[in-house]
Structures are given as C-alpha cells and as structure tokens.
Design a protein around this motif. Structure first.
Motif, PDB file in Angstrom:
ATOM      1  N   ARG A 129     151.920 -31.256  31.903  1.00  0.00           N
ATOM      2  CA  ARG A 129     151.512 -32.639  32.133  1.00  0.00           C
ATOM      3  C   ARG A 129     151.677 -32.969  33.621  1.00  0.00           C
ATOM      4  NH1 ARG A 129     154.820 -33.149  27.569  1.00  0.00           N
ATOM      5  NH2 ARG A 129     156.451 -34.134  28.815  1.00  0.00           N
ATOM      6  N   LEU A 130     150.592 -32.888  34.355  1.00  0.00           N
ATOM      7  CA  LEU A 130     150.617 -33.176  35.785  1.00  0.00           C
ATOM      8  C   LEU A 130     149.513 -34.169  36.087  1.00  0.00           C
ATOM      9  CD1 LEU A 130     151.658 -32.733  38.648  1.00  0.00           C
ATOM     10  CD2 LEU A 130     150.099 -30.785  38.836  1.00  0.00           C
ATOM     11  N   ASP A 131     149.903 -35.383  36.425  1.00  0.00           N
ATOM     12  CA  ASP A 131     148.922 -36.416  36.739  1.00  0.00           C
ATOM     13  C   ASP A 131     148.213 -36.077  38.039  1.00  0.00           C
ATOM     14  OD1 ASP A 131     148.218 -39.369  35.891  1.00  0.00           O
ATOM     15  OD2 ASP A 131     148.359 -39.343  38.077  1.00  0.00           O
ATOM     16  N   GLU A 132     146.922 -36.400  38.095  1.00  0.00           N
ATOM     17  CA  GLU A 132     146.139 -36.086  39.289  1.00  0.00           C
ATOM     18  C   GLU A 132     146.690 -36.782  40.526  1.00  0.00           C
ATOM     19  OE1 GLU A 132     141.952 -36.562  39.264  1.00  0.00           O
ATOM     20  OE2 GLU A 132     141.623 -35.091  37.679  1.00  0.00           O
ATOM     21  N   SER A 133     147.171 -38.019  40.362  1.00  0.00           N
ATOM     22  CA  SER A 133     147.702 -38.751  41.507  1.00  0.00           C
ATOM     23  C   SER A 133     148.930 -38.054  42.079  1.00  0.00           C
ATOM     24  CB  SER A 133     148.046 -40.186  41.106  1.00  0.00           C
ATOM     25  OG  SER A 133     149.056 -40.213  40.104  1.00  0.00           O
ATOM     26  N   VAL A 134     149.731 -37.416  41.206  1.00  0.00           N
ATOM     27  CA  VAL A 134     150.904 -36.666  41.664  1.00  0.00           C
ATOM     28  C   VAL A 134     150.456 -35.423  42.417  1.00  0.00           C
ATOM     29  CG1 VAL A 134     152.929 -35.356  40.933  1.00  0.00           C
ATOM     30  CG2 VAL A 134     152.387 -37.536  39.835  1.00  0.00           C
ATOM     31  N   ALA A 135     149.483 -34.703  41.863  1.00  0.00           N
ATOM     32  CA  ALA A 135     148.984 -33.487  42.517  1.00  0.00           C
ATOM     33  C   ALA A 135     148.415 -33.813  43.898  1.00  0.00           C
ATOM     34  CB  ALA A 135     147.916 -32.822  41.647  1.00  0.00           C
ATOM     35  N   ASP A 136     147.619 -34.870  43.984  1.00  0.00           N
ATOM     36  CA  ASP A 136     147.050 -35.267  45.276  1.00  0.00           C
ATOM     37  C   ASP A 136     148.143 -35.702  46.251  1.00  0.00           C
ATOM     38  OD1 ASP A 136     144.543 -34.736  44.316  1.00  0.00           O
ATOM     39  OD2 ASP A 136     144.096 -36.812  43.772  1.00  0.00           O
TER      40      ASP A 136
END
Length: 352
Positions: free
Chosen positions: A117-124
């Motif tokens: 579970r990795l939110d896109e906002s966290v990855a960016d």
C-alpha cells in the motif's frame, strides 16, 4: 541504525561519509544549552536536514517539540524528519523561517509499503526528497503546496460524505436549477453525495483498467424547473446497497463482454430509483430495461433481481458473478444489439 540509515541511503545520501551524513550533530542554542540531533544531512558542511530518531513504536507526536528546537537552533536546517524507524514524518518551515510547521507535509508507514500500500502522493514526495532532486531553498514552498493539497482533500472528502448547503446550491445552479426551497434542499444534498460516490466508482474501474476511453461526456444541463417538490411517483434517492449493485453490474459486464461496442455501451447504463424498486437500464428506461432490483428484508435474501425477458427471479444473500452473470450478459447483449443473444447456460433459477 538498521532502519533509518537504509532509508537515508535510499534517498541517495552516503551514510558512510561523515561529511554528508553526520551522527550526533550539534544543534546548540548557546554554549550553555548543548543539544544534538541524531543524524544531520549536510551540504557544504552545513546541516540542511535534521533526523530525530525514537524507539520503534514510540508516540511521535510527543517528540515534535524536540525536532522543532533544531529548526530554531540551526538556521540552515530546511527539513526535519521524525521517525521511529517505521513511521516517518517530514516537516518544513513553510510559514516562517526556522519555525517548524505544526503538521507534517509528508508521512508514511513502512508497514503499509511492505503490504503493497503506497499512495502515489507519498511516492512522488519521496522522489522530490532524493539527493539531486532535493532543493533546500524551495522545500518550504513545496511543503506549503502539499499541506494545502491535504486540506483540499479533507474538504472534498467531507463534501462527498455530507455536501453542505453552499456547495449543493452551487452545483444546482450549474445544471440550471435555482431558487430551491430550504425544505427540498436535503434531498438534493443526498443526491450530490450519491453522485460523488458514483464518480468514485467509475474512477476506480478506470484505474483498474476495467473501462476504456475517457470519462463519459457530461449530460446536457437540465432545464430550469418550476416545481421542485417531488411528486408521489418521482424517483427517490438510491441506497448504498443499490449503488453497490450498480457498480458491481458495471464491473461484471466490463469483465464479461468481449466486443468493443458492448464495452462502450457499459457507459450508457443508468438507473431510476423508485420507492421499493431500483431499475437499471441501457439508454432508455422502458425499452432498455435490464433488471429490477429489490433489497431484501430480514426474512428473505438480501439481493433480488428480476431480469427483463427472464421469468425466474434471482435471489441471493451474496452479490457474486456466479449468480447473475448469465442472465445479465444475455439481457445486456439483447438491449445493445437489438436481438436475443444465446449464453452458455440457462438463466439460473431462484437461489437463496
């Protein structure tokens, strides 16, 4: 060391170079009050990131004051990280220089990432913090943007769950409905909430690549209506179960059809909700009827379907493709293609 330094290395900083990653770096207010930060990331011999580490499982909110003090003591520090090795919180000074913000502009839990579970906002956000991308002078502005984005997201979430009067009237105005009476407004607020949920369902299907093409074109604005009080035979607002059925039906059809025309036709499925009955149809309610749905009570099955042109009612306690796939695909093909379409099995009899 075993949890934090690998993360520092992941960001691209050399944890074996004391001129870049320095443990126990001083962050003193004066000679009298000595203070040290667990790890400091340096640039040109000056600390730009302060990392405060706590025991795994510690309540980080109780330790933010200590991290805040490093911002005050070290003018060159532009970002602070508070972590227990699994939970990471990132802070900047987006409002005032060397005054740490109250809220983290980015946070994540390694447990979530380990579970996929990795939110896109966290990855960016993590990409922007990597060495070569991280800009100490602009991190405050970027943090401000992320904090505002979080507030927008919270506000939109609240509006989706319970649209307020101002927002509801604004939407009504955009579709040509004005001068709504106060006693009729709650019905429209529930309708706006239902529209939000349907929009989310469509976006989820598109994200999972279960639909193709762009978002369906918005319907033409409604003509202004004179009487806004619902008549006795007017449609009512759909329940959560009815919306669940609609989303499930579109999901199943997207999986079942193997023709581009049929795939595109899924976008034209609509519904009308009447007291005691939920009608799902293709394009036009009478000529394009797919099925009627009733939500069961305490004594009967939870889901009851009456498919068009099929005599047997389908009833089940569990919403599954095994139960409704055959009759659903048969009637959908017939409505879209204008002719009866054979399926591999007969329509199932009533199931409980």
């Amino acid at each position: 060391m075993f949890l934090v330094l690998p993360f520092v290395s992941f960001l691209g900083f050399d944890d074996r170079n004391p001129l870049e990653v320095c443990p126990e770096h001083h962050a003193d207010f004066s000679e009298k009050y000595k203070n040290r930060v667990d790890f400091a990331i340096l640039e040109n011999d000056q600390p730009i990131i302060a990392i405060e580490c706590k025991c795994c499982g510690a309540a980080l909110k109780d330790e933010r004051g200590q991290l805040r003090s490093y911002f005050n003591a070290a003018p060159t520090v532009k970002m602070g990280v508070l972590t227990d090795g699994l939970v990471f919180e990132f802070y900047a000074d987006s409002d005032e220089p060397n005054m740490m913000d109250e809220k983290a502009f980015l946070s994540f839990n390694l447990r979530d990432i380990a579970n996929g579970r990795l939110d896109e906002s966290v990855a960016d956000g993590l990409k922007s913090l990597q060495k070569g991308q991280f800009d100490p002078e602009n991190i405050g502005a970027e943090a401000k943007r992320k904090l505002i984005f979080q507030k927008f997201l919270q506000e939109i979430t609240q509006l989706a769950e319970k649209p307020n009067e101002t927002f509801t009237r604004m939407l009504l105005k955009t579709v040509g409905i004005q001068n709504v009476r106060d006693k009729a407004l709650p019905d429209f607020q529930e309708l706006v909430g239902a529209a939000f949920r349907e929009f989310v369902n469509v976006k989820i299907l598109q994200r999972l690549e279960l639909t193709r093409g762009s978002i369906p074109a918005a319907p033409a604005p409604m003509e202004p209506v004179a009487a806004l009080e619902p008549a006795k035979d007017s449609p009512v607002l759909p329940s959560d179960t009815e919306l669940e059925v609609l989303a499930f039906v579109k999901h199943r059809l997207a999986f079942l059809v193997n023709d581009e025309t049929l795939f595109e036709a899924i976008q034209k499925i609509a519904y009308s909700d009447y007291k005691g009955k939920f009608v799902v149809f293709y394009e036009r309610e009478r000529r394009g009827r797919l099925f009627d749905f009733w939500e069961g009570g305490n004594r009967g099955a939870k889901y009851r379907f009456a498919f068009a042109d099929i005599a047997e009612e389908v009833a089940t306690d569990r919403l599954s493709g095994t139960v409704i796939d055959a009759p659903l695909l048969q009637v959908f093909k017939k409505r879209v293609q204008g002719e009866a379409a054979a399926v591999g099995t007969e329509a199932p009899a009533a199931l409980v």
